[in-house]
Design a protein around this motif. Structure first.
Motif, PDB file in Angstrom:
ATOM      1  N   TYR A 282       0.863  -1.176   0.000  1.00 21.82           N
ATOM      2  CA  TYR A 282       0.000   0.000   0.000  1.00 21.82           C
ATOM      3  C   TYR A 282       0.903   1.231   0.000  1.00 21.82           C
ATOM      4  N   PHE A 283       0.510   2.223  -0.785  1.00 24.45           N
ATOM      5  CA  PHE A 283       1.231   3.494  -0.755  1.00 24.45           C
ATOM      6  C   PHE A 283       0.290   4.585  -0.283  1.00 24.45           C
ATOM      7  N   GLU A 284       0.749   5.404   0.661  1.00 20.03           N
ATOM      8  CA  GLU A 284       0.030   6.641   0.936  1.00 20.03           C
ATOM      9  C   GLU A 284       0.514   7.604  -0.155  1.00 20.03           C
ATOM     10  N   PRO A 285      -0.398   8.342  -0.798  1.00 21.29           N
ATOM     11  CA  PRO A 285       0.006   9.167  -1.937  1.00 21.29           C
ATOM     12  C   PRO A 285       1.186  10.087  -1.620  1.00 21.29           C
ATOM     13  N   ALA A 286       1.195  10.684  -0.420  1.00 19.72           N
ATOM     14  CA  ALA A 286       2.267  11.631  -0.084  1.00 19.72           C
ATOM     15  C   ALA A 286       3.645  10.955  -0.118  1.00 19.72           C
TER      16      ALA A 286
ATOM     17  N   PRO B 114      11.867  10.771  -2.447  1.00 17.85           N
ATOM     18  CA  PRO B 114      12.711   9.882  -3.252  1.00 17.85           C
ATOM     19  C   PRO B 114      12.624   8.420  -2.791  1.00 17.85           C
ATOM     20  N   LYS B 115      12.592   8.215  -1.489  1.00 17.77           N
ATOM     21  CA  LYS B 115      12.545   6.831  -0.992  1.00 17.77           C
ATOM     22  C   LYS B 115      11.221   6.165  -1.401  1.00 17.77           C
ATOM     23  N   GLY B 116      10.140   6.923  -1.291  1.00 19.27           N
ATOM     24  CA  GLY B 116       8.829   6.401  -1.676  1.00 19.27           C
ATOM     25  C   GLY B 116       8.800   6.047  -3.158  1.00 19.27           C
ATOM     26  N   ARG B 117       9.354   6.917  -3.969  1.00 19.38           N
ATOM     27  CA  ARG B 117       9.378   6.678  -5.419  1.00 19.38           C
ATOM     28  C   ARG B 117      10.222   5.460  -5.754  1.00 19.38           C
ATOM     29  N   ARG B 118      11.335   5.341  -5.054  1.00 26.10           N
ATOM     30  CA  ARG B 118      12.231   4.207  -5.313  1.00 26.10           C
ATOM     31  C   ARG B 118      11.533   2.894  -4.995  1.00 26.10           C
ATOM     32  N   ILE B 119      10.823   2.877  -3.878  1.00 23.75           N
ATOM     33  CA  ILE B 119      10.124   1.651  -3.500  1.00 23.75           C
ATOM     34  C   ILE B 119       9.013   1.385  -4.526  1.00 23.75           C
ATOM     35  N   TYR B 120       8.351   2.452  -4.954  1.00 23.32           N
ATOM     36  CA  TYR B 120       7.287   2.336  -5.960  1.00 23.32           C
ATOM     37  C   TYR B 120       7.845   1.734  -7.265  1.00 23.32           C
ATOM     38  N   ASP B 121       8.981   2.241  -7.702  1.00 24.77           N
ATOM     39  CA  ASP B 121       9.586   1.710  -8.938  1.00 24.77           C
ATOM     40  C   ASP B 121       9.958   0.243  -8.763  1.00 24.77           C
ATOM     41  N   TRP B 122      10.473  -0.073  -7.617  1.00 24.11           N
ATOM     42  CA  TRP B 122      10.886  -1.454  -7.343  1.00 24.11           C
ATOM     43  C   TRP B 122       9.662  -2.392  -7.347  1.00 24.11           C
ATOM     44  N   VAL B 123       8.601  -1.933  -6.721  1.00 24.07           N
ATOM     45  CA  VAL B 123       7.367  -2.736  -6.657  1.00 24.07           C
ATOM     46  C   VAL B 123       6.847  -3.006  -8.074  1.00 24.07           C
ATOM     47  N   ASN B 124       6.910  -1.974  -8.906  1.00 27.74           N
ATOM     48  CA  ASN B 124       6.469  -2.137 -10.294  1.00 27.74           C
ATOM     49  C   ASN B 124       7.377  -3.077 -11.059  1.00 27.74           C
ATOM     50  N   LYS B 125       8.662  -2.918 -10.862  1.00 28.56           N
ATOM     51  CA  LYS B 125       9.634  -3.763 -11.572  1.00 28.56           C
ATOM     52  C   LYS B 125       9.444  -5.229 -11.182  1.00 28.56           C
ATOM     53  N   GLU B 126       9.170  -5.445  -9.912  1.00 28.63           N
ATOM     54  CA  GLU B 126       9.001  -6.822  -9.424  1.00 28.63           C
ATOM     55  C   GLU B 126       7.610  -7.371  -9.721  1.00 28.63           C
ATOM     56  N   GLY B 127       6.728  -6.518 -10.169  1.00 29.71           N
ATOM     57  CA  GLY B 127       5.358  -6.956 -10.454  1.00 29.71           C
ATOM     58  C   GLY B 127       4.572  -7.302  -9.189  1.00 29.71           C
ATOM     59  N   ILE B 128       4.883  -6.626  -8.094  1.00 30.23           N
ATOM     60  CA  ILE B 128       4.155  -6.881  -6.836  1.00 30.23           C
ATOM     61  C   ILE B 128       2.848  -6.083  -6.864  1.00 30.23           C
ATOM     62  N   PRO B 129       1.706  -6.699  -6.533  1.00 27.07           N
ATOM     63  CA  PRO B 129       0.452  -5.954  -6.531  1.00 27.07           C
ATOM     64  C   PRO B 129       0.483  -4.825  -5.511  1.00 27.07           C
ATOM     65  N   TYR B 130      -0.089  -3.685  -5.878  1.00 23.38           N
ATOM     66  CA  TYR B 130      -0.129  -2.584  -4.917  1.00 23.38           C
ATOM     67  C   TYR B 130      -1.431  -1.827  -5.026  1.00 23.38           C
ATOM     68  N   ARG B 131      -1.736  -1.098  -3.971  1.00 28.12           N
ATOM     69  CA  ARG B 131      -2.938  -0.264  -3.906  1.00 28.12           C
ATOM     70  C   ARG B 131      -2.539   1.068  -3.300  1.00 28.12           C
ATOM     71  N   MET B 132      -3.379   2.060  -3.530  1.00 23.28           N
ATOM     72  CA  MET B 132      -3.149   3.345  -2.870  1.00 23.28           C
ATOM     73  C   MET B 132      -4.094   3.406  -1.671  1.00 23.28           C
ATOM     74  N   THR B 133      -3.677   4.099  -0.623  1.00 23.21           N
ATOM     75  CA  THR B 133      -4.549   4.275   0.533  1.00 23.21           C
ATOM     76  C   THR B 133      -4.328   5.664   1.105  1.00 23.21           C
ATOM     77  N   THR B 134      -5.390   6.322   1.516  1.00 23.66           N
ATOM     78  CA  THR B 134      -5.194   7.676   2.020  1.00 23.66           C
ATOM     79  C   THR B 134      -4.421   7.669   3.330  1.00 23.66           C
TER      80      THR B 134
END
Ligand code: 0TT
Ligand code: SF4
Length: 355
Positions: A24-28, A33-53
């Motif tokens: 889960y990612f909180e939009p903020a 940079p750390k959040g974006r890096r983890i986001y890119d990694w999650v996408n690269k690995e094909g791990i399912p993700y959701r956004m949450t407020t």
């Protein structure tokens, strides 16, 4: 303070302690940079993700039963911001608990996170490390000229998460530059490689949690093996870190004397000579609250963990709920026996406390 983090943590799948099943990612978080890096990694690995407020809104974790949801939560990562920047105290190990993550993917039956995290056992990592370091600076300044120690392992096992976040390395390097601050953390994982060349300046003590074979085998699922922990300890020592061992929880089990004697003898055998300088030991007897007992019995119904309140001594809590510890006679026997073994094998070692 501006975001200084540009370096990618060295993420290599074989080096990962765990790959979450859901993120889960909180939009903020994506503004950092750390959040974006983890986001890119999650996408690269094909791990399912959701956004949450907010992580507080996560109510729809998969799983039909409470137990299933718990197991899934332990493999769910929430990437967000740390909002509370008031640090808890962390006696006896340090002055303050420094929060970089909350939750852990391991399944130690006795773990106090089972109750302290209540219904939210998923793993949260915080991307606003600069805010956290600014808050730490406030505490350091307040105590100057005294040294302030920060414990980074109060609410999670940060080493298990380090390949994903790189946060410990940032803390280590920050504290390395602080004449009046020290960092410490404890782990049951061996994923220390990305920390070895950090500029720690001797200001971070890395401790490994160890135990008798019986305790590791029955109560510590999904952690690194004993041999891996010791190998990691030797690597940290070779990289110039002060190291230590936490023997916790010390459990009175059949054959505990042999078990703990063997543990300390094995440590002695495995630890290279030059890793013994400035070695510390912390001894923590097993304790539980009555809430913990209920939760543990639900989550690990077949556990061999003894939690018979008739056999324990009740220790009143200063604020909140009291704990069950061993009666004085047993606690003294554990403390004396283990201390004697430690001094026999490590005459140069220091026992910081028994609690
Ligand atoms: O089984 C848990 C027990 O272990 C607690 O009583 C704390 C103790 N402990 C854990 C310890 O003595 N030394 C350590 O290094 C710990 C790993 C870190 C620690 C955690 C600590 O030293 N003091 C603490 O108070 N905690 C916890 O941090 C308890 C609380 O839930 C949280 C925030 O203060
Ligand atoms: Fe709890 Fe530490 Fe075990 Fe993780 S490794 S479950 S934090 S005791």
């Amino acid at each position: 303070m501006t975001q200084q983090l540009v370096e990618r943590p060295r993420v290599d799948r074989s080096a990962l302690s765990f790959v979450p099943e859901l993120v889960y990612f909180e939009p903020a978080a994506l503004d950092y940079p750390k959040g974006r890096r983890i986001y890119d990694w999650v996408n690269k690995e094909g791990i399912p993700y959701r956004m949450t407020t907010s992580h507080n809104r996560i109510t729809n974790l998969p799983g039909d039963t409470e137990l299933e949801q718990y197991k899934i939560a332990k493999r769910t990562l929430v990437v967000g911001l740390r909002k509370t920047l008031k640090f808890d105290t962390s006696k006896p190990s340090a002055e303050y608990a420094i929060p970089i993550a909350t939750g852990c993917m391991a399944h130690c039956h006795y773990c106090y996170l089972q109750t302290t995290l209540g219904a939210k056992p998923y793993i949260r990592v915080y991307v606003n490390i600069d805010d956290i370091l600014d808050a730490a600076q406030g505490y350091i300044d307040e105590r100057a000229p005294e040294i302030t120690r920060f414990e980074a392992a109060c609410t999670s096992d940060p080493v298990g998460l380090e390949p994903i976040t790189g946060s410990l390395r940032e803390l280590i390097e920050y504290m390395g530059k602080q004449p009046l601050a020290r960092l410490r953390f404890v782990t049951k994982f061996h994923h220390v490689d990305s920390l070895l060349d950090a500029n720690h300046n001797g200001h971070t003590r890395i401790r490994f949690s160890v135990n008798s074979k019986y305790v590791i085998k029955h109560f510590e699922p999904s952690t690194s093996r004993f041999e891996q922990r010791i190998e990691a300890a030797a690597k940290c020592a070779a990289a110039g870190y002060p190291i230590g061992f936490i023997i916790a929880p010390i459990i009175w089990h059949d054959g505990w004397e042999e078990g703990y004697a063997e543990l300390i003898a094995e440590l002695d055998k495995a630890l290279p000579k030059d890793a013994r300088e400035n070695l510390t030991f912390e001894l923590i007897q097993h304790r539980f609250t009555s809430t913990a007992k209920n939760v543990i019995e639900k989550r690990y119904p077949k556990t061999k963990l003894e939690m018979d309140i008739e056999k324990r001594k009740y220790k009143w809590g200063r604020w909140g709920q009291g704990k069950y510890v061993y009666p004085d006679e047993q606690a003294d026997a554990l403390r004396l026996f283990i201390s004697e073994r430690v001094f026999h094998h490590f005459p140069e070692g220091k026992i910081e406390y028994f609690t």
